[in-house]
Design a protein around this motif. Structure first.
Motif, short mmCIF file in Angstrom:
data_model
loop_
_atom_site.label_atom_id
_atom_site.label_comp_id
_atom_site.label_asym_id
_atom_site.label_seq_id
_atom_site.Cartn_x
_atom_site.Cartn_y
_atom_site.Cartn_z
N ALA A 147 32.72 8.77 -17.34
CA ALA A 147 33.75 7.89 -16.77
C ALA A 147 34.70 8.70 -15.90
N ALA A 148 35.07 9.90 -16.37
CA ALA A 148 35.96 10.76 -15.60
C ALA A 148 35.31 11.17 -14.29
N ASP A 150 32.96 9.55 -12.63
CA ASP A 150 32.86 8.37 -11.76
C ASP A 150 34.20 8.03 -11.12
N ASN A 151 35.30 8.39 -11.80
CA ASN A 151 36.64 8.10 -11.29
C ASN A 151 37.27 9.30 -10.59
N ASN A 152 36.43 10.32 -10.31
CA ASN A 152 36.89 11.53 -9.62
C ASN A 152 38.04 12.22 -10.36
N GLU A 153 37.96 12.24 -11.68
CA GLU A 153 38.96 12.89 -12.51
C GLU A 153 38.37 14.18 -13.09
#
Length: 203
Positions: A147-148, A150-153
């Motif tokens: 998830a991180a 995919d969210n550029n985190e």
């Protein structure tokens, strides 16, 4: 007058040729639309096949599993049989993965060899180990990493946490975890659906 006639004849020939060319292209395009290209992803297939008989059908609705292969346009197994397969948690192995336009199908075979067919990769199968209570912490940690990404985190700290959880497992669970972490790193590197850890398929 003769010159004008000759010009008209030439123009007619040229326009006719263009018309045939356009018609030909349209026919080719129509044929391409009617028969979408099917591509077997060998690397992806190998990764899923190597996991063995760990996949289960999540649904018993008509169309959850088709007979034969996608290339042959299989017919759906009956709902009665599908309910039985789902209830018994019948295990399947992936034989081939094929991409078709924006869709992905997987050819399956049951562990007893009785049932063969294809289903949708994204919604048609799930990994039985998703419900292994000893792997829940790892699964949730890996999902946070994805998830991180995919969210550029940032993912470093989350990946380290997942690796720590994997190192605490033992036996067969440790093997599953180590393989999953390796595949997760591949996902972080390429951000490709084909790199999704096998453990997370169906989640």
């Amino acid at each position: 007058m003769k010159k004008i006639f000759k010009v008209l004849v030439v123009l007619t020939i040229v326009l006719t040729g263009q018309l045939f060319a356009t018609t030909g292209n349209t026919t080719v395009q129509a044929a391409q639309i009617e028969k979408p290209k099917r591509v077997t992803n060998k690397a992806w297939t190998k990764r899923l096949a190597k996991a063995g008989y760990v996949f289960v059908l999540p649904y018993a609705v008509k169309g959850a599993l088709y007979k034969n292969t996608a290339a042959k346009g299989g017919k759906s197994y009956s709902r009665k049989l599908l309910k039985k397969l789902v209830k018994n948690h019948t295990l399947f192995k992936v034989r081939k993965l094929t991409t078709i336009k924006n869709g992905i199908s997987v050819d399956l075979i049951s562990k007893d060899g009785k049932y063969k067919g294809y289903t949708n990769y994204v919604t048609g199968i799930y990994n039985k180990n998703l419900f292994n209570k000893d792997l829940q912490s790892l699964i949730n940690a890996e999902l946070k990493v994805m998830a991180a990404k995919d969210n550029n985190e940032p993912t470093s700290a989350l990946l380290e946490q997942a690796q720590t959880l994997a190192s605490e497992l033992t036996g067969k669970n440790k093997q599953i975890a180590d393989t999953s972490i390796k595949q997760l790193k591949g996902y972080l590197k390429h951000s490709d659906l084909s790199e999704t850890p096998v453990l997370l398929i169906g989640k």
